[in-house]
Design an enzyme around this catalytic site. Structure first.
Site: not given
Lengths: 320, 340
Positions: A57, A124
């Site tokens: 990322e 998540h």
């Protein structure tokens, strides 16, 4: 009928078709079409412009900054908002500071599939919008409708600044609309999602729907609840919020993020400092519980605000 | 390709690039001495960071790059900045906080650049610039540009960051024309190599990424010009990312606030502690590529440029907080102005 997720896919298809500077970079976004299929078939329709990234990322966002310097308009898909933390440094220290430091703008869109769904657990499910809104140099969008998911994503790509686009996973399949919009409110303008004269609820993203359901519940009790959908939390449309509170005299701010600081605290602070005299009773806010997001639906359904807990908070405020 | 001992094969450089590199090195060294003196005189806000000992490496990189390439220098790259085309006024204006500089008083010292001219300004987080250069190169590829190189530098300490790994791996996967120069100056601030990495040699990491690795002794200008020049050429001709690991000793503190007392005398006196500028000067004289009088003239010319730049900038206005546009967005109507 088109879903919230399909609207996001359609907006990206249009952005790619309209502007050769646009490309998409993220994990599994290529021929696989993305973890949620938000880029389904785009790699085939736009060869060489929808690229799979390694699980990196920091480097994904860093590369978008470099590409933006060179005139591109990258869309970065972070697989889950939670995974933006490894890219946090490039977002807040680099993308957000570039224009201010150099006068070269940084038109990147970072898509964050945000918020909780049943069974998703601590890593998540997170709502990161308040964290990013804290930093100068970023625009933070939190669309609550299919129409906004489409039109705001197109705007995000067109804006010359880095945009954190918080799309809510709970809405991906649940939320449907007749079709794609042809016009939209400008970014930075909140929407009155439901008119009412007794109390104002200010909220955004998936919580808009919980608040609308709560408002519906209170009709039978004779209350008219006004629901303000912020649409973008940065900029935050303080004027629309104040105007609504001026009409109702009561304020509840609802957010799915954690209670310390954040968007709901910001709303209360703004109304208290600029609209203290408009309030008939102390303002209140409702957030998720102050723990990581739990896995089991029983726990998750209690951790986050729901139509039931919003309705309860509204009743308490209305009886003051 | 792995050059294990490039000094064995390093050919003597031709006079012209060697002398040109020496002059960039000299200008950088003398400018930094001036900046250090301004710092000690309290004329500079914040820190001053010297590239003393790293000039040969840095100048060689700047000279191997062309206009149109991308360069993201790190803190000890004054010589490379000059060679890549940085105006001395940009350096002095940023250090002194002049509002006429490229950073307009918003950023200082080594945090400067001109992104539109291919010189990306560093942020302080080490390793962050590598992926940004990768993205710049991806953009050039999208546009169909070929023959472009993107280069950036890092120290031994920066190789321990996740950003370093993510970016180098990304560059390898995308086969980008990236040149990453690691200046192993033995210390990351005060932390020695032994507490930074456990592999025999940082260049061994190149194999792990599936890219070319090069080693160079950065006290030798000949070797730097040769190895860096070849690495840049390999990147330019489609051989993918190039990792250069240069060995040297930092001949100054981390910044001018640091007396570097942790660097042992033995190390300073070793071959690693040789001053690349002095070595290059001796070589110029020995090879009769320059006379003592020429060297003096070059030094005088460099000092004149520095004095002129400093005198100019010292007369320039400081940024005015009342005239400052306190907006971090390039789309001002989207600025959240509550509380302004």
């Amino acid at each position: 009928m088109i879903t919230y997720l399909e609207a996001i896919r359609e907006a990206q298809a249009k952005a790619l078709a309209d502007d050769p500077r646009v490309y998409i970079y993220g994990q599994d976004v290529g021929s696989f079409g993305g973890a949620f299929k938000a880029t389904k078939n785009l790699a085939k329709e736009f060869p060489g412009r929808v690229l799979d990234a390694p699980i990196s990322e920091d480097a994904m966002v860093g590369s978008a900054i470099g590409a933006a310097i060179e005139g591109m308009r990258p869309i970065i898909e972070i697989q889950y908002a939670d995974f933006s933390t490894p890219g946090f440094n490039q977002i807040v220290n680099h993308a957000a500071t570039l224009f201010w430091r150099t006068e070269v703008s940084c038109p990147i869109t970072i898509r964050l599939p945000s918020g909780g769904t049943a069974g998703s657990g601590p890593f998540h499910s997170q709502s990161m919008e308040g964290l990013y809104a804290h930093y100068p140099g970023l625009v933070v969008m939190t669309p609550a409708t299919v129409e906004d998911a489409y039109s705001m994503l197109l705007e995000a790509v067109a804006i010359d600044d880095p945009v954190i686009f918080c799309e809510h996973k709970y809405l991906y399949y649940h939320l449907k609309a007749e079709g794609l919009p042809t016009e939209a409110l400008p970014v930075g303008k909140a929407r009155i999602a439901r008119q009412g004269r007794d109390i104002t609820v200010v909220t955004y993203s998936a919580m808009v729907h919980e608040c609308l359901a709560a408002a519906e519940d209170l009709v039978a009790e004779g209350y008219e609840v006004e629901v303000v959908d912020l649409r973008s939390i940065k900029p935050l449309d303080t004027d629309t919020v104040l105007a609504s509170v001026a009409r109702t005299g009561r304020l509840l701010a609802v957010g799915e993020a954690w209670p310390w600081g954040g968007v709901t605290a910001e709303i209360l602070a703004r109304v208290a400092s600029e609209g203290f005299g408009l309030l008939d009773v102390p303002p209140r806010r409702l957030n998720a519980k102050n723990t990581p997001v739990p896995y089991h639906p029983n726990l998750w359904g209690t951790h986050r605000p729901t139509a039931q807990t919003v309705a309860r908070a509204l009743r308490e405020l209305l009886r003051l | 390709m792995l050059d294990t001992d490039p000094r064995v094969s390093a050919p003597l450089s031709a006079r012209e690039p060697f002398a040109q590199a020496y002059r960039w090195m000299l200008l950088a060294r003398l400018l930094e001495e001036k900046l250090a003196s301004l710092y000690r005189g309290g004329k500079i806000h914040g820190g001053v960071f010297l590239g003393k000992g790293q000039e040969a490496l840095s100048a060689s990189l700047g000279m191997a790059l062309r206009k149109g390439d991308i360069f993201a220098p790190l803190i000890r790259d004054q010589a490379g900045r000059f060679a890549f085309g940085e105006d001395i006024l940009d350096a002095v204006r940023t250090y002194l906080g002049s509002k006429l500089g490229p950073m307009r008083g918003r950023e200082g010292n080594v945090h400067r650049g001109r992104p539109r001219e291919g010189c990306y300004p560093m942020i302080s987080h080490l390793g962050a610039m590598i992926s940004v250069v990768c993205g710049g190169l991806m953009a050039r590829r999208f546009k169909g540009e070929t023959g472009v190189v993107g280069a950036t530098c890092i120290g031994d300490g920066g190789t321990s960051t996740g950003s370093f790994h993510e970016a180098l791996n990304l560059a390898a996967v995308e086969k980008l024309p990236l040149v990453l120069v690691v200046a192993n100056n033995q210390f990351a601030y005060s932390t020695p190599n032994s507490k930074q990495f456990a592999c025999n040699d940082l260049v061994d990491r190149a194999a792990g990424y599936g890219i070319d690795g090069h080693k160079v002794d950065a006290t030798e200008l000949d070797a730097c010009l040769d190895v860096v020049g070849r690495a840049v050429e390999r990147a330019r001709t489609g051989h993918g990312p190039q990792l250069i690991v240069a060995t040297l000793l930092r001949l100054a503190g981390h910044g001018e606030h640091d007396d570097a007392s942790y660097i042992e005398a033995e190390l300073k006196e070793s071959a690693l502690g040789r001053d690349c500028l002095r070595e290059a000067e001796c070589a110029l004289l020995e090879r009769q590529w320059a006379s003592a009088a020429e060297l003096d003239a070059w030094r005088e010319e460099a000092l004149r440029q520095i004095e002129e730049a400093v005198a100019t900038v010292q007369r320039e206005p400081a940024p005015d907080p009342n005239a400052e546009n306190w907006c971090a967005l390039s789309t001002p109507h989207l600025d959240d102005t509550f509380g302004h």
